[in-house]
Motif scaffolding. Structure first.
Motif, PDB file in Angstrom:
ATOM      1  N   MET A  17       0.203  -0.999  -0.191  1.00  0.00           N
ATOM      2  CA  MET A  17      -0.012   0.369  -0.241  1.00  0.00           C
ATOM      3  C   MET A  17       0.403   1.312   0.012  1.00  0.00           C
ATOM      4  N   LEU A  18       0.393   2.392  -0.392  1.00  0.00           N
ATOM      5  CA  LEU A  18       0.568   3.751  -0.366  1.00  0.00           C
ATOM      6  C   LEU A  18       0.109   4.707  -0.219  1.00  0.00           C
ATOM      7  N   GLY A  19       0.178   5.262   0.631  1.00  0.00           N
ATOM      8  CA  GLY A  19      -0.493   6.442   0.992  1.00  0.00           C
ATOM      9  C   GLY A  19      -0.118   7.500   1.513  1.00  0.00           C
ATOM     10  N   CYS A  20      -0.153   8.701   2.267  1.00  0.00           N
ATOM     11  CA  CYS A  20       0.141   9.941   2.802  1.00  0.00           C
ATOM     12  C   CYS A  20      -0.865   9.980   3.549  1.00  0.00           C
ATOM     13  N   TRP A  21      -0.821  11.078   4.376  1.00  0.00           N
ATOM     14  CA  TRP A  21      -1.182  12.163   5.385  1.00  0.00           C
ATOM     15  C   TRP A  21      -1.119  13.395   5.372  1.00  0.00           C
ATOM     16  N   TYR A  22      -1.873  13.977   5.107  1.00  0.00           N
ATOM     17  CA  TYR A  22      -1.989  15.483   4.760  1.00  0.00           C
ATOM     18  C   TYR A  22      -2.994  16.712   5.672  1.00  0.00           C
ATOM     19  N   TYR A  23      -1.686  17.551   5.784  1.00  0.00           N
ATOM     20  CA  TYR A  23      -2.353  18.431   6.750  1.00  0.00           C
ATOM     21  C   TYR A  23      -3.392  19.298   6.214  1.00  0.00           C
ATOM     22  N   VAL A  24      -5.033  19.663   7.068  1.00  0.00           N
ATOM     23  CA  VAL A  24      -5.825  20.350   5.707  1.00  0.00           C
ATOM     24  C   VAL A  24      -6.172  22.064   7.148  1.00  0.00           C
ATOM     25  N   ALA A  25      -6.095  21.586   8.873  1.00  0.00           N
ATOM     26  CA  ALA A  25      -5.301  22.694   9.401  1.00  0.00           C
ATOM     27  C   ALA A  25      -5.589  22.163  10.623  1.00  0.00           C
ATOM     28  N   ASN A  26      -5.035  22.685  11.864  1.00  0.00           N
ATOM     29  CA  ASN A  26      -4.482  22.627  12.170  1.00  0.00           C
ATOM     30  C   ASN A  26      -5.613  21.334  13.558  1.00  0.00           C
ATOM     31  N   TYR A  27      -6.524  21.209  12.614  1.00  0.00           N
ATOM     32  CA  TYR A  27      -7.897  19.825  14.473  1.00  0.00           C
ATOM     33  C   TYR A  27      -8.311  18.743  13.066  1.00  0.00           C
ATOM     34  N   TRP A  28      -8.004  19.313  11.736  1.00  0.00           N
ATOM     35  CA  TRP A  28      -7.863  18.524  10.022  1.00  0.00           C
ATOM     36  C   TRP A  28      -7.474  17.731   9.574  1.00  0.00           C
ATOM     37  N   ALA A  29      -7.107  16.620   9.407  1.00  0.00           N
ATOM     38  CA  ALA A  29      -6.019  15.809   8.739  1.00  0.00           C
ATOM     39  C   ALA A  29      -6.503  14.812   7.312  1.00  0.00           C
ATOM     40  N   GLU A  30      -5.751  14.351   6.267  1.00  0.00           N
ATOM     41  CA  GLU A  30      -6.946  13.452   5.644  1.00  0.00           C
ATOM     42  C   GLU A  30      -5.791  12.618   5.182  1.00  0.00           C
ATOM     43  N   PHE A  31      -6.429  11.768   4.616  1.00  0.00           N
ATOM     44  CA  PHE A  31      -5.527  10.530   4.184  1.00  0.00           C
ATOM     45  C   PHE A  31      -5.761  10.021   2.846  1.00  0.00           C
ATOM     46  N   SER A  32      -4.728   9.781   1.986  1.00  0.00           N
ATOM     47  CA  SER A  32      -5.346   9.419   0.754  1.00  0.00           C
ATOM     48  C   SER A  32      -4.341   8.132   0.358  1.00  0.00           C
ATOM     49  N   GLY A  33      -4.631   7.130  -0.418  1.00  0.00           N
ATOM     50  CA  GLY A  33      -4.040   5.411  -0.552  1.00  0.00           C
ATOM     51  C   GLY A  33      -4.698   4.590  -1.671  1.00  0.00           C
ATOM     52  N   ASP A  34      -3.683   3.922  -1.703  1.00  0.00           N
ATOM     53  CA  ASP A  34      -3.950   2.615  -3.063  1.00  0.00           C
ATOM     54  C   ASP A  34      -3.013   1.505  -2.295  1.00  0.00           C
ATOM     55  N   GLY A  35      -3.383   0.392  -2.824  1.00  0.00           N
ATOM     56  CA  GLY A  35      -2.856  -0.754  -3.311  1.00  0.00           C
ATOM     57  C   GLY A  35      -3.343  -1.644  -4.609  1.00  0.00           C
ATOM     58  N   ILE A  36      -2.231  -3.125  -4.373  1.00  0.00           N
ATOM     59  CA  ILE A  36      -2.782  -3.955  -4.565  1.00  0.00           C
ATOM     60  C   ILE A  36      -2.933  -5.347  -3.324  1.00  0.00           C
ATOM     61  N   TYR A  37      -3.943  -5.988  -4.253  1.00  0.00           N
ATOM     62  CA  TYR A  37      -4.222  -7.308  -2.997  1.00  0.00           C
ATOM     63  C   TYR A  37      -3.857  -8.643  -4.409  1.00  0.00           C
ATOM     64  N   GLY A  38      -3.632 -10.072  -3.198  1.00  0.00           N
ATOM     65  CA  GLY A  38      -3.888 -11.229  -4.243  1.00  0.00           C
ATOM     66  C   GLY A  38      -3.819 -12.282  -3.604  1.00  0.00           C
ATOM     67  N   TYR A  39      -3.750 -13.382  -4.529  1.00  0.00           N
ATOM     68  CA  TYR A  39      -3.812 -14.760  -3.426  1.00  0.00           C
ATOM     69  C   TYR A  39      -3.297 -16.005  -4.144  1.00  0.00           C
ATOM     70  N   ASN A  40      -2.204 -16.915  -3.047  1.00  0.00           N
ATOM     71  CA  ASN A  40      -0.946 -17.233  -4.129  1.00  0.00           C
ATOM     72  C   ASN A  40      -0.464 -16.608  -5.833  1.00  0.00           C
ATOM     73  N   GLY A  41      -0.164 -15.273  -5.759  1.00  0.00           N
ATOM     74  CA  GLY A  41       0.447 -14.895  -7.277  1.00  0.00           C
ATOM     75  C   GLY A  41      -0.050 -14.282  -7.463  1.00  0.00           C
ATOM     76  N   THR A  42      -1.496 -14.636  -7.538  1.00  0.00           N
ATOM     77  CA  THR A  42      -2.387 -14.067  -8.652  1.00  0.00           C
ATOM     78  C   THR A  42      -3.090 -12.575  -7.865  1.00  0.00           C
ATOM     79  N   THR A  43      -2.628 -11.841  -9.073  1.00  0.00           N
ATOM     80  CA  THR A  43      -3.547 -10.590  -8.289  1.00  0.00           C
ATOM     81  C   THR A  43      -5.360 -10.331  -8.515  1.00  0.00           C
ATOM     82  N   LEU A  44      -6.027 -10.139  -7.507  1.00  0.00           N
ATOM     83  CA  LEU A  44      -7.223 -10.271  -7.407  1.00  0.00           C
ATOM     84  C   LEU A  44      -7.576  -8.478  -7.794  1.00  0.00           C
TER      85      LEU A  44
END
Length: 173
Positions: A1-28
């Motif tokens: 997974m890749l992602g990052c938290w972003y500062y929006v205001a002193n009381y507020w943060a946002e996270f955006s991220g993505d990734g891939i998943y699979g099973y026994n070498g097969t990307t699902l």
């Protein structure tokens, strides 16, 4: 997974991220995650608490838990013996469905006594095919919010993260 938290205001943060998943070498499929965390005094709200997959899912679960950060627990540790832990589940969902964990209200909790607060977020999901058993998961811990003398929690810019703030994997059960 890749992602990052972003500062929006002193009381507020946002996270955006993505990734891939699979099973026994097969990307699902690939996934996307989006979370907003806002503090108001000792109250925190994680909304939206979103998950999306390019592949359909049988079930999606989301969980939230308030944390405190300290020298003894730089990774964050549940407050109040885990009393703030909540879980939500739904499904099945088709490919590309935008899933809002905890619905329109999001995950909410209150804890106003710790010096450094945060929220642990987790998503887990199952595949609709019995050929791919188990559960895939991703956890994402918020940045540290610091309690000030007025009892409000504020975020640094840029956000400070604890150790081991994210992870993902597969569980056979």
């Amino acid at each position: 997974m890749l992602g990052c938290w972003y500062y929006v205001a002193n009381y507020w943060a946002e996270f955006s991220g993505d990734g891939i998943y699979g099973y026994n070498g097969t990307t699902l499929g690939s996934t996307e995650f989006f979370i907003e965390v806002k503090f108001s005094g000792g109250s925190s709200t994680s909304k939206p608490f979103q998950f999306e997959s390019t592949r359909g899912t049988k079930q999606v679960r989301a969980s939230g838990e308030r944390l405190y950060f300290s020298t003894a627990h730089p990774e964050g540790y549940p407050v109040s013996g885990g009393s703030t832990y909540q879980m939500w589940s739904g499904g099945p969902y088709g490919a590309g469905a935008l899933v809002n964990g905890f619905g329109s209200g999001g995950y909410t909790a209150y804890e106003g006594s710790v010096a450094h607060a945060g929220v642990a977020h987790q998503f887990d999901w199952t595949d609709p095919s019995s050929s791919y058993p188990g559960r895939w998961y991703t956890f994402i811990k918020s940045p540290k919010f610091h309690r000030n003398s007025a009892g409000a929690y504020n975020l640094d810019d840029p956000p400070q993260l604890g150790s081991a703030w994210y992870g993902s994997g597969w569980n056979p059960s």
